[in-house]
Design an enzyme around this catalytic site. Sequence first.
Site, mmCIF file in Angstrom:
data_model
loop_
_atom_site.group_PDB
_atom_site.id
_atom_site.type_symbol
_atom_site.label_atom_id
_atom_site.label_comp_id
_atom_site.label_asym_id
_atom_site.label_seq_id
_atom_site.Cartn_x
_atom_site.Cartn_y
_atom_site.Cartn_z
ATOM 1 N N ARG A 123 35.591 33.012 37.319
ATOM 2 C CA ARG A 123 34.628 33.306 38.392
ATOM 3 C C ARG A 123 35.102 32.759 39.725
ATOM 4 O O ARG A 123 34.798 33.295 40.781
ATOM 5 C CB ARG A 123 33.270 32.671 38.058
ATOM 6 N N LYS A 125 36.028 31.265 47.666
ATOM 7 C CA LYS A 125 34.964 32.048 47.015
ATOM 8 C C LYS A 125 33.635 31.874 47.756
ATOM 9 O O LYS A 125 32.956 32.842 48.078
ATOM 10 C CB LYS A 125 34.787 31.591 45.574
ATOM 11 N N ASN A 126 33.297 30.622 48.090
ATOM 12 C CA ASN A 126 31.972 30.385 48.678
ATOM 13 C C ASN A 126 31.912 30.689 50.170
ATOM 14 O O ASN A 126 30.860 30.559 50.784
ATOM 15 C CB ASN A 126 31.519 28.945 48.388
ATOM 16 N N CYS A 133 20.865 28.020 35.277
ATOM 17 C CA CYS A 133 22.238 28.151 34.817
ATOM 18 C C CYS A 133 22.603 26.781 34.242
ATOM 19 O O CYS A 133 21.789 25.869 34.213
ATOM 20 C CB CYS A 133 23.158 28.541 35.964
HETATM 21 C C1 EPZ Z 1 26.167 26.453 46.826
HETATM 22 O O1 EPZ Z 1 25.187 26.707 45.843
HETATM 23 C C2 EPZ Z 1 27.497 26.754 46.167
HETATM 24 N N1 EPZ Z 1 27.532 28.164 45.791
HETATM 25 C C3 EPZ Z 1 27.662 25.869 44.933
HETATM 26 O O2 EPZ Z 1 28.955 26.131 44.391
HETATM 27 C C4 EPZ Z 1 27.608 24.400 45.397
HETATM 28 O O3 EPZ Z 1 27.688 23.579 44.254
HETATM 29 C C5 EPZ Z 1 26.293 24.144 46.122
HETATM 30 O O4 EPZ Z 1 26.146 25.073 47.223
HETATM 31 C C6 EPZ Z 1 26.219 22.735 46.700
HETATM 32 O O5 EPZ Z 1 27.297 22.521 47.543
HETATM 33 C C7 EPZ Z 1 27.790 29.085 46.755
HETATM 34 O O6 EPZ Z 1 27.980 28.759 47.912
HETATM 35 C C8 EPZ Z 1 27.843 30.518 46.307
HETATM 36 P P1 EPZ Z 1 22.175 24.525 47.147
HETATM 37 P P2 EPZ Z 1 23.634 26.746 46.255
HETATM 38 O O7 EPZ Z 1 21.118 25.508 47.480
HETATM 39 O O8 EPZ Z 1 23.486 27.181 47.643
HETATM 40 C C9 EPZ Z 1 18.178 22.557 45.584
HETATM 41 C C10 EPZ Z 1 30.475 26.637 42.684
HETATM 42 O O9 EPZ Z 1 30.866 25.960 41.715
HETATM 43 N N2 EPZ Z 1 17.471 23.724 46.121
HETATM 44 O O10 EPZ Z 1 22.936 23.890 48.268
HETATM 45 O O11 EPZ Z 1 22.910 27.477 45.185
HETATM 46 C C11 EPZ Z 1 19.072 22.916 44.397
HETATM 47 O O12 EPZ Z 1 18.326 22.924 43.206
HETATM 48 C C12 EPZ Z 1 29.010 26.679 43.054
HETATM 49 O O13 EPZ Z 1 31.241 27.310 43.442
HETATM 50 C C13 EPZ Z 1 16.083 23.744 46.082
HETATM 51 O O14 EPZ Z 1 15.454 22.809 45.603
HETATM 52 O O15 EPZ Z 1 23.239 25.216 46.177
HETATM 53 C C14 EPZ Z 1 20.105 21.807 44.418
HETATM 54 O O16 EPZ Z 1 19.591 20.683 43.740
HETATM 55 C C15 EPZ Z 1 28.163 25.901 42.050
HETATM 56 N N3 EPZ Z 1 15.423 24.829 46.584
HETATM 57 C C16 EPZ Z 1 20.249 21.482 45.914
HETATM 58 O O17 EPZ Z 1 19.106 22.068 46.561
HETATM 59 C C17 EPZ Z 1 16.080 25.890 47.151
HETATM 60 O O18 EPZ Z 1 15.426 26.836 47.617
HETATM 61 C C18 EPZ Z 1 21.500 22.066 46.562
HETATM 62 O O19 EPZ Z 1 21.566 23.432 46.176
HETATM 63 C C19 EPZ Z 1 17.492 25.854 47.168
HETATM 64 C C20 EPZ Z 1 18.165 24.759 46.669
#
Ligand code: EPZ
Length: 418
Positions: A398, A22-23, A117
């Site tokens: 999902r 998915k990702n 979320c």
């Molecule tokens: C991706 O989400 C994945 N989703 C998530 O999978 C996964 O849990 C996550 O990466 C971590 O591996 C997809 O790829 C579609 P992040 P993403 O930006 O990119 C902070 C699932 O279950 N952050 O790597 O949204 C954020 O709050 C989903 O399949 C900022 O602070 O995660 C978090 O604490 C859930 N500012 C950390 O970074 C930003 O601008 C990592 O988030 C962006 C992120």
Amino acid sequence: MDKLIIEGGQPLKGTVGISGAKNAVLPILAATLLTSGKNIISGVPRVRDVFTMIRLLSELGAKLESFEGDTIVIDTSKVNHSEAPYDLVSTMRASCLVLGPLLARLGQAKVSLPGGCAIGARPMDLHIKGLEAMGARIELVQGYIQGAAEKGLNGNRIYFDTVTVTGTANLMMAAALADGETILENAAREPEIIFLADVLGQAGAKIAGQGSDVIIIQGAAALKPIECRIFPDRIEAGTFLIAAAITGGDVEITHCVPQHLEALIHKLQEAGIHVEAGDGTLRVKGGNGFKSVNVKTQPHPGFPTDLQAQTMALMTVAEGQSIIVENVFENRFMHAAELSRMGADIVLDGHTAIVKGVAELSGAPLMATDLRASASLVLAALAAKGESVISRVYHIDRGYEGIEKKLVKLGAKIRRIK
Ligand code: EPZ
């Protein structure tokens, strides 16, 4: 709203095939906005998020030619809208992945902020900071990110304060059509990022360093339409490894990439669970109990946060005490309360969960809260004594393609009711 009814206690036995990641497919679908022509993507899982992304791309002017079997053909030559509406983005955070491509392709973008979320605030500040560094003018207007880059984007050196997977993907896609060179530092190293870089490379972008924390992108004037096959979903594969372990079964997982699951495999082996890696296959033989292990989630190649909830379910019936630290998201223990209702012994203290193994869980009515939490409840229910009823199953749909069908094939007593 669908429910899953599960009668626990059956050791899972047999072979199961893993669907496309998915990702990996979500960023690739967003990347089709960078091209103008017919993109062919195979190995696509039929999960809700894929259908949501297709709906979003259609709203932007892309045309879904076909989605037969696991192959999508999508024509992006007439992409002419630049707004990703709240109702779509709020159901799927990954919609934010159209921000970079729209700015690069059309010079403008209006993407709703995802909003919170279940697992956290999900901010976009690092995406925005990076795009501004590339020359985009960005405002936050009534819950929307409104971006403009009439003269196109320029390459720049961008440092991510926090490792962000979709942030790295967004900036890489924007840089692929920017003028000049972009360097992404403290970039994400997930397999899905490596894959996106490789696919953009095949479409004509010049990218190097993917898989390390520094990725260098030379912008191209245009990219050819994308043709690729999505690799198997490492989180689905990990979920089935744990399903075999928690039920004391004997399961072979085919069509998977063992190299993507090193962190989990080592943890399962540390717990005394037999895991055997083959060529594109993994086999788990349980049945002799297993010990508690400690887990700290980290960006790849550390232990994946997306397998934390499932591992917590496993630890609720391990021998001993397990300390689980969630370092990536601020609120990703929603499954703990539901697991406790099944008799698990879990104490939460901020980002840390202390899980004392119990002899047996008991089935209960359960409520899914987010995608991976719902997977963790299914795992616990498969091991529990008696019947569990899991509601709000749309969460699990999902990210898992036909999960109950795959589990029934392994001997699980699970059925879906409308
Ligand atoms: C991706 O989400 C994945 N989703 C998530 O999978 C996964 O849990 C996550 O990466 C971590 O591996 C997809 O790829 C579609 P992040 P993403 O930006 O990119 C902070 C699932 O279950 N952050 O790597 O949204 C954020 O709050 C989903 O399949 C900022 O602070 O995660 C978090 O604490 C859930 N500012 C950390 O970074 C930003 O601008 C990592 O988030 C962006 C992120």
